[in-house]
Design an enzyme around this catalytic site. Structure first.
Site, mmCIF file in Angstrom:
data_model
loop_
_atom_site.group_PDB
_atom_site.id
_atom_site.type_symbol
_atom_site.label_atom_id
_atom_site.label_comp_id
_atom_site.label_asym_id
_atom_site.label_seq_id
_atom_site.Cartn_x
_atom_site.Cartn_y
_atom_site.Cartn_z
ATOM 1 C CB SER A 16 -0.923 -0.003 1.225
ATOM 2 O OG SER A 16 -0.183 -0.257 2.410
ATOM 3 C CE LYS A 64 6.912 -3.465 3.520
ATOM 4 N NZ LYS A 64 6.293 -3.081 4.707
ATOM 5 C CG ASP A 117 3.642 -5.132 2.789
ATOM 6 O OD1 ASP A 117 3.825 -4.257 1.927
ATOM 7 O OD2 ASP A 117 3.503 -4.868 3.994
ATOM 8 C CD GLU A 154 10.125 2.120 6.773
ATOM 9 O OE1 GLU A 154 10.959 1.983 5.847
ATOM 10 O OE2 GLU A 154 9.003 2.628 6.598
#
Length: 196
Positions: A16, A64, A117, A154
C-alpha cells in the site's frame, strides 16, 4: 483512532504505497484487531480483509523491509531477476520462520501482509528500503545512504531486531544474518547470495 472513534488500535498491513492510495489506485490490505475499522476505512479503491493473526501481520510488515534491503543489494551488484527472485523466496522462508517462532500463523505469510507486501516492496522503485539496498550493493556507507535516501529506512533498523531474535531462538536464517553483517560488520555485500 481510539480518540476519534473510541476503537482500540489495530494493525493494517499489505502492499500500500501512499501515493497510489492517494491516486485511487485499487489497493488491497489486511486488518487485524477491531473489525469495525473496516467500515470506517474501506472505500471503492481501498479494500480491507480481516485476518485475526495480529502477530503475523506485524512480523510480515516489518521483516519485508529487511528482505527488500537484501533484494536491493542484489540489484546494486548488477544481478538480475533470477537472483532477486531467489533472495525474495529465501527471505519469505526466513520471515515465516521468525513469525512462527513468535506465535504467528503460517498461512498469513502467503497473504497480502506477507508475500503481497514483500513482493510489492521488493519490486517497487518507490521503496526506500530497496533504494538503500541498491546503494549498499554499490559500496556506499550508511551515512551516504541515509543522506541520499533522505527519509526513514525501516529495514536498516529492523534487521537489528531480526538478528537478535534469530540468535535468541537459534533460528536458521542465513539471509537476514548475512544482511546484518553486511550493514553493521562490514561483510562484503557479495555474501548476500551465500546463504546455503
Amino acid at each position: 483512532i481510539k480518540e476519534e472513534l473510541n476503537i482500540d488500535a489495530s494493525v493494517i498491513m499489505g502492499p500500500s504505497f501512499a501515493e497510489e492510495i492517494g491516486d485511487d489506485i485499487p489497493t488491497f490490505v489486511e486488518l487485524s484487531g477491531n473489525k469495525d475499522l473496516i467500515n470506517y476505512l474501506e472505500t471503492d479503491c481501498f479494500k480491507i480483509t480481516y485476518n485475526d493473526d495480529y502477530v503475523g501481520l506485524q512480523v510480515g510488515g516489518s521483516l519485508k523491509n529487511v528482505v527488500t534491503v537484501a533484494s536491493g543489494i542484489v540489484e546494486g551488484l548488477d544481478y538480475k531477476v533470477n537472483t532477486s527472485s531467489y533472495i525474495i523466496t529465501e527471505g519469505l522462508k526466513e520471515i515465516k520462520e521468525i513469525g512462527i517462532k513468535l506465535g504467528a500463523i503460517e498461512s498469513t505469510f502467503y497473504g497480502l501482509s506477507g508475500l503481497g507486501d514483500l513482493y510489492g516492496t521488493s519490486l517497487s522503485s518507490k521503496s526506500r528500503n530497496k533504494r538503500a539496498g541498491i546503494l549498499l550493493g554499490q559500496g556506499k556507507k550508511l551515512e551516504e545512504i541515509h543522506s541520499e535516501v533522505g527519509s526513514t529506512i525501516e529495514g536498516l533498523d529492523t534487521v537489528k531486531d531480526a538478528f537478535y531474535i534469530i540468535n535468541k531462538y537459534n533460528l536458521d536464517c542465513p539471509l537476514i544474518s548475512n544482511l546484518y553483517k553486511i550493514i553493521y560488520e562490514d561483510m562484503d555485500s557479495m555474501n548476500i547470495i551465500n546463504i546455503k
